[in-house]
Design an enzyme around this catalytic site. Structure first.
Site, PDB file in Angstrom:
ATOM      1  N   CYS A  57       0.623  -1.270  -0.126  1.00 35.10           N
ATOM      2  CA  CYS A  57      -0.055  -0.132   0.030  1.00 35.10           C
ATOM      3  C   CYS A  57       0.842   1.529   0.072  1.00 35.10           C
ATOM      4  O   CYS A  57       1.462   1.639   0.999  1.00 35.10           O
ATOM      5  CB  CYS A  57      -0.928  -0.021   1.134  1.00 35.10           C
ATOM      6  SG  CYS A  57      -1.966   1.507   1.179  1.00 35.10           S
ATOM      7  N   CYS A  89      -0.661   4.099   2.028  1.00 32.78           N
ATOM      8  CA  CYS A  89      -0.438   3.959   3.540  1.00 32.78           C
ATOM      9  C   CYS A  89       0.892   4.195   3.941  1.00 32.78           C
ATOM     10  O   CYS A  89       1.101   4.835   4.959  1.00 32.78           O
ATOM     11  CB  CYS A  89      -0.808   2.350   3.854  1.00 32.78           C
ATOM     12  SG  CYS A  89      -2.452   1.951   3.258  1.00 32.78           S
ATOM     13  N   ASP A  90       1.927   3.611   3.166  1.00 36.50           N
ATOM     14  CA  ASP A  90       3.365   3.660   3.716  1.00 36.50           C
ATOM     15  C   ASP A  90       4.239   4.731   3.216  1.00 36.50           C
ATOM     16  O   ASP A  90       5.193   4.909   3.418  1.00 36.50           O
ATOM     17  CB  ASP A  90       3.756   2.230   3.546  1.00 36.50           C
ATOM     18  CG  ASP A  90       2.911   1.269   4.359  1.00 36.50           C
ATOM     19  OD1 ASP A  90       2.445   1.752   5.692  1.00 36.50           O
ATOM     20  OD2 ASP A  90       2.971   0.285   4.096  1.00 36.50           O
TER      21      ASP A  90
END
Length: 365
Positions: free
Chosen positions: A177, A180-181
């Protein structure tokens, strides 16, 4: 020992509020064959899932005095209770944590709050449901729950590739992701790589150009399957280099401040056989997700990709009294905060449904 491993070890040594095994031991019976049989439970609302959608639904439902039962799964789809957040390290984009929070800590907080509000949590995986009868039946390998309403919040599992180093450097530079990261300090100003050729890969690679010094897009074919608009946006970005007709053969790392981190990947051209060494600090899989809907056995309407279809602007599914929240019905956003929001919606939709059928009073297990 990594901080995440230390946290896991610490939590495992504590007495967490797991309901089923100890609490049910006094009431369990044995069949003639000797197998353990737990008594059936009845509830106004049963929630299936363990991520932000499931626990937000549980918190709202508990506060509405619906006394929900929640099945969080036991390594369902190969992931620990808590869902995909347990597979990441630091979460920086969930409101309320200005300094970030470990994914495992965040999911444990969800669980603790659900439990404190009165949710009965069982660490069991739902194997089957029966939405053809009313009340509904939800079954694990240990028990059956009879429920007037059900919320399905089982999420979707990001597809991963397996090659030497892919497991060793998972969450140590390898992720599924980018949104997300990708903004984490470990990736800022560093060369990064994305595997994939669809719209998700285009979107994630473009996102990563905000943070990485260079972004390689590794694709096993000689053309993308993404939309022309998404391809154009990506290919016009000067930070992007496409590595065509190629697959990752190996990931390798190095020690940084006593911790192993991804340092690069070996990429093989499937046409020429040439192997190229890409020095990257991050590798992101963008090859799709698999919604956790197989256990539904076709009893809810699904789209062509297997996601639960919900009525626009709600969590209502094709079966009255069954609701869906989180990534199991959302293939566009797939974020913890949007999942939490849809969990709230599902609890409110379920509460209104239960009011309609007159089941909100006098239901006990």
């Amino acid at each position: 020992m990594t901080p995440l491993f230390s946290k896991l070890k610490s939590l495992l040594s504590k007495k967490l509020p797991f309901f089923p095994i100890a609490a049910a031991a006094a009431t369990m019976a044995h069949s003639d064959s000797g197998a353990v049989v737990y008594p059936k439970l009845t509830t106004r609302l049963c929630i299936i899932g363990s991520g932000p959608a499931a626990h937000t639904a549980a918190i709202y439902a508990s506060r509405a005095q619906l006394s929900p039962i929640l099945f969080e799964g036991d390594m369902a789809n190969g992931i620990a209770p808590g869902g995909q957040l347990t597979t990441t390290t630091e979460v920086e984009n969930f409101p309320g944590f200005p300094n970030g929070i470990l994914g495992f800590d965040l999911t444990q907080g969800f669980r603790d709050q659900s439990s404190n509000c009165g949710t009965r949590i069982y660490t069991e995986t739902v194997n089957s449901v029966d939405f053809r009868v009313r009340p509904f039946k939800v079954t694990t390998n240990l028990r059956t729950v009879i429920a007037d309403a059900v919320i399905v919040a089982t999420g979707a599992v990001a597809r991963r590739l397996w090659f030497p180093g892919s497991e060793e450097y998972w969450i140590k530079g390898i992720s599924a992701c980018a949104v997300c990261d990708g903004a984490l300090p470990m990736f800022r100003g560093k060369p990064l790589a994305v595997i994939g050729g669809g719209d998700s890969a285009m979107e994630e690679a473009t996102f990563l150009t905000k943070y990485g010094s260079k972004v390689y897009v590794i694709h096993r074919r000689d053309k993308f399957r993404a939309s022309k608009v998404m391809q154009k946006r990506l290919l016009e970005n000067e930070k992007v280099e496409v590595v065509w007709n190629s697959v990752v053969e190996e990931a390798y790392g190095e020690e940084e401040k006593g911790r192993k981190r991804l340092a690069g990947v070996k990429v093989r051209n499937v046409v020429t056989g040439e192997v190229r060494d890409l020095k990257v600090s991050g590798l992101f899989f963008a090859i799709g997700h698999d919604p956790a809907t197989k256990f539904l056995d076709g009893q809810l309407e699904l789209d062509e990709d297997g996601y639960v279809v919900t009525k626009p602007g709600s969590t209502v599914t094709s079966v009255r009294g069954v609701f869906a929240a989180g990534d199991v019905q959302d293939k566009k956003y797939r974020q913890a905060v949007t999942a939490a929001g849809s969990g709230c919606m599902a609890a409110l939709d379920a509460e209104h449904y239960l009011q309609e059928i007159g089941a909100q009073e006098g239901k006990t297990d």
